[in-house]
Design an enzyme around this catalytic site. Structure first.
Site, PDB file in Angstrom:
ATOM      1  N   SER A   6       0.850  -1.201   0.000  1.00  0.00           N
ATOM      2  CA  SER A   6       0.000   0.000   0.000  1.00  0.00           C
ATOM      3  C   SER A   6       0.882   1.247   0.000  1.00  0.00           C
ATOM      4  O   SER A   6       1.751   1.391   0.861  1.00  0.00           O
ATOM      5  CB  SER A   6      -0.888   0.001   1.251  1.00  0.00           C
ATOM      6  OG  SER A   6      -1.338   1.316   1.519  1.00  0.00           O
ATOM      7  N   HIS A  30      -1.302  -2.319  -3.779  1.00  0.00           N
ATOM      8  CA  HIS A  30      -2.585  -2.192  -3.076  1.00  0.00           C
ATOM      9  C   HIS A  30      -3.020  -0.728  -3.170  1.00  0.00           C
ATOM     10  O   HIS A  30      -2.314   0.170  -2.711  1.00  0.00           O
ATOM     11  CB  HIS A  30      -2.377  -2.608  -1.614  1.00  0.00           C
ATOM     12  CG  HIS A  30      -3.602  -2.549  -0.760  1.00  0.00           C
ATOM     13  ND1 HIS A  30      -4.516  -3.579  -0.688  1.00  0.00           N
ATOM     14  CD2 HIS A  30      -4.060  -1.591   0.079  1.00  0.00           C
ATOM     15  CE1 HIS A  30      -5.483  -3.257   0.157  1.00  0.00           C
ATOM     16  NE2 HIS A  30      -5.230  -2.033   0.642  1.00  0.00           N
ATOM     17  N   ASP A  32      -5.522   2.077  -2.135  1.00  0.00           N
ATOM     18  CA  ASP A  32      -6.524   2.452  -1.127  1.00  0.00           C
ATOM     19  C   ASP A  32      -7.284   3.678  -1.594  1.00  0.00           C
ATOM     20  O   ASP A  32      -6.692   4.756  -1.739  1.00  0.00           O
ATOM     21  CB  ASP A  32      -5.819   2.798   0.195  1.00  0.00           C
ATOM     22  CG  ASP A  32      -5.304   1.571   0.917  1.00  0.00           C
ATOM     23  OD1 ASP A  32      -6.111   0.674   1.203  1.00  0.00           O
ATOM     24  OD2 ASP A  32      -4.087   1.520   1.192  1.00  0.00           O
ATOM     25  N   MET A  34     -10.421   6.290  -0.745  1.00  0.00           N
ATOM     26  CA  MET A  34     -11.274   6.698   0.373  1.00  0.00           C
ATOM     27  C   MET A  34     -12.126   7.892  -0.057  1.00  0.00           C
ATOM     28  O   MET A  34     -11.629   8.826  -0.688  1.00  0.00           O
ATOM     29  CB  MET A  34     -10.386   7.099   1.557  1.00  0.00           C
ATOM     30  CG  MET A  34      -9.261   6.090   1.805  1.00  0.00           C
ATOM     31  SD  MET A  34      -8.470   6.212   3.405  1.00  0.00           S
ATOM     32  CE  MET A  34      -7.402   7.610   3.140  1.00  0.00           C
ATOM     33  N   HIS A  63      -8.641  -1.475  -3.036  1.00  0.00           N
ATOM     34  CA  HIS A  63      -9.408  -1.534  -1.781  1.00  0.00           C
ATOM     35  C   HIS A  63     -10.273  -0.288  -1.692  1.00  0.00           C
ATOM     36  O   HIS A  63      -9.773   0.806  -1.426  1.00  0.00           O
ATOM     37  CB  HIS A  63      -8.410  -1.614  -0.607  1.00  0.00           C
ATOM     38  CG  HIS A  63      -9.051  -1.600   0.743  1.00  0.00           C
ATOM     39  ND1 HIS A  63      -8.333  -1.349   1.895  1.00  0.00           N
ATOM     40  CD2 HIS A  63     -10.328  -1.818   1.144  1.00  0.00           C
ATOM     41  CE1 HIS A  63      -9.143  -1.408   2.942  1.00  0.00           C
ATOM     42  NE2 HIS A  63     -10.362  -1.679   2.506  1.00  0.00           N
ATOM     43  N   MET A  65     -12.683   2.047   0.082  1.00  0.00           N
ATOM     44  CA  MET A  65     -13.254   2.443   1.371  1.00  0.00           C
ATOM     45  C   MET A  65     -14.234   3.565   1.076  1.00  0.00           C
ATOM     46  O   MET A  65     -13.976   4.744   1.330  1.00  0.00           O
ATOM     47  CB  MET A  65     -12.128   2.879   2.317  1.00  0.00           C
ATOM     48  CG  MET A  65     -11.282   1.706   2.791  1.00  0.00           C
ATOM     49  SD  MET A  65      -9.794   2.205   3.642  1.00  0.00           S
ATOM     50  CE  MET A  65      -8.693   2.395   2.245  1.00  0.00           C
ATOM     51  N   MET A 134      -9.815  -6.483   7.858  1.00  0.00           N
ATOM     52  CA  MET A 134      -9.090  -5.295   8.316  1.00  0.00           C
ATOM     53  C   MET A 134      -8.544  -5.558   9.717  1.00  0.00           C
ATOM     54  O   MET A 134      -9.276  -5.992  10.606  1.00  0.00           O
ATOM     55  CB  MET A 134     -10.015  -4.068   8.339  1.00  0.00           C
ATOM     56  CG  MET A 134     -10.437  -3.561   6.977  1.00  0.00           C
ATOM     57  SD  MET A 134      -9.069  -3.199   5.854  1.00  0.00           S
ATOM     58  CE  MET A 134      -8.194  -1.899   6.732  1.00  0.00           C
ATOM     59  N   ASP A 172      -5.097  -6.483   6.251  1.00  0.00           N
ATOM     60  CA  ASP A 172      -4.633  -5.130   5.947  1.00  0.00           C
ATOM     61  C   ASP A 172      -4.632  -4.277   7.211  1.00  0.00           C
ATOM     62  O   ASP A 172      -5.685  -4.096   7.829  1.00  0.00           O
ATOM     63  CB  ASP A 172      -5.594  -4.539   4.896  1.00  0.00           C
ATOM     64  CG  ASP A 172      -5.230  -3.142   4.424  1.00  0.00           C
ATOM     65  OD1 ASP A 172      -4.150  -2.645   4.776  1.00  0.00           O
ATOM     66  OD2 ASP A 172      -6.056  -2.567   3.685  1.00  0.00           O
TER      67      ASP A 172
HETATM   68  C1  DX5 Z   1      -5.914   1.527   5.952  1.00  0.00           C
HETATM   69  C2  DX5 Z   1      -5.542   1.076   4.576  1.00  0.00           C
HETATM   70  C3  DX5 Z   1      -4.301   0.292   4.539  1.00  0.00           C
HETATM   71  C4  DX5 Z   1      -3.072   1.021   4.986  1.00  0.00           C
HETATM   72  C5  DX5 Z   1      -2.121   0.000   5.526  1.00  0.00           C
HETATM   73  O1  DX5 Z   1      -7.175   2.048   5.952  1.00  0.00           O
HETATM   74  O2  DX5 Z   1      -6.568   0.287   4.024  1.00  0.00           O
HETATM   75  O3  DX5 Z   1      -4.101  -0.346   3.294  1.00  0.00           O
HETATM   76  O4  DX5 Z   1      -2.446   1.758   3.980  1.00  0.00           O
HETATM   77  O5  DX5 Z   1      -1.047   0.674   6.034  1.00  0.00           O
HETATM   78  P1  DX5 Z   1      -0.174   0.132   7.258  1.00  0.00           P
HETATM   79  O6  DX5 Z   1       0.521  -1.105   6.773  1.00  0.00           O
HETATM   80  O7  DX5 Z   1       0.740   1.263   7.547  1.00  0.00           O
HETATM   81  O8  DX5 Z   1      -1.141  -0.157   8.386  1.00  0.00           O
HETATM   82 ZN    ZN Z   2      -6.114  -1.024   2.277  1.00  0.00          ZN
END
Ligand code: DX5
Ligand code: ZN
Length: 211
Positions: A6, A30, A32, A34, A63, A65, A134, A172
């Site tokens: 990520s 990955h 992310d 949001m 992913h 969110m 998660m 994750d």
């Molecule tokens: C959190 C994300 C993760 C995050 C993981 O909401 O979905 O993918 O980037 O980062 P670390 O490994 O730093 O927890």
């Molecule tokens: Zn993630």
């Protein structure tokens, strides 16, 4: 176990971080995304994501969110990701969203927050390719691993076995060289800040693989 990196929290720009991940033997990038509704912070527009990852070489593990994940699928399909994962808490139209992702030949993932009962996943386990557990509250990188996630993983492995299902299990949040030892049954581990806050990404990935 495969490693998905990520780029959410890094000391470099997103572009530079992605170039550094591409130069390693990581299995996935990955991504992310949001929306500032499902989680407090918004971090993308579709145009930015398409521009940022348009030239990617490694498979993408997206992913979402976001609320109403279905509205993003058509545009994201242009990136030809391997997986698009959305949250069981994010929509009432779970089956419709699964079908929409499949329509583009993309593998489907369903994710669950740390405090949601695993029971919520049960009706959909035979329909998905991946479950993303998660191990932090979604929304930010760099948080501490929630140790209850270990028992949740074991429970899900048991359910998979008992029902002869074949979905992959990914986790994750807070995964580093110590916490990864607790979750060896995973098929895919996502790691963000442990890798991307360092200098040498490959060295960090080697530490994760060497368990
Ligand atoms: C959190 C994300 C993760 C995050 C993981 O909401 O979905 O993918 O980037 O980062 P670390 O490994 O730093 O927890
Ligand atoms: Zn993630």
């Amino acid at each position: 176990m495969e490693i998905s990196v990520s780029y959410l929290s890094s000391k470099y720009s997103k572009e530079a971080t992605i170039r550094l991940i591409e130069a390693t033997d990581a299995d996935y990038i990955h991504v992310d995304l949001m929306d500032g509704g499902f989680v407090p912070h918004k971090n993308f527009t579709i145009d930015e994501v398409l521009a940022l990852l348009g030239e990617h070489k490694k498979p993408l593990d997206i992913h979402l969110m976001v609320f109403d994940p279905i509205i993003y699928i058509e545009e994201l399909a242009k990136l030809k990701p391997k997986y698009i994962t959305f949250h069981v808490e994010a929509t009432k139209d779970i089956v419709k969203t699964i079908e929409e992702i499949r329509k583009y030949g993309i593998h489907v993932g369903l994710s669950i927050k740390p405090n949601t009962d695993l029971y919520e996943l049960m009706p959909y386990l035979s329909l998905v390719d991946l479950v993303l557990l998660m191990s932090v509250e979604p929304g930010a990188g760099g948080q501490e691993f929630i140790f209850d996630s270990v028992a949740r993983l074991q429970e899900l492995v048991k359910v998979r076995e008992e029902n002869h299902l074949s979905f992959k299990i990914e986790m994750d949040g807070g995964i580093n060289k110590d916490t990864i030892k607790l979750v060896k049954e995973l098929d895919i581990a996502v790691s963000g800040s442990f890798i991307c806050k360092g200098e040498n990404y490959q060295e960090k990935i080697n530490e994760l693989r060497n368990i």
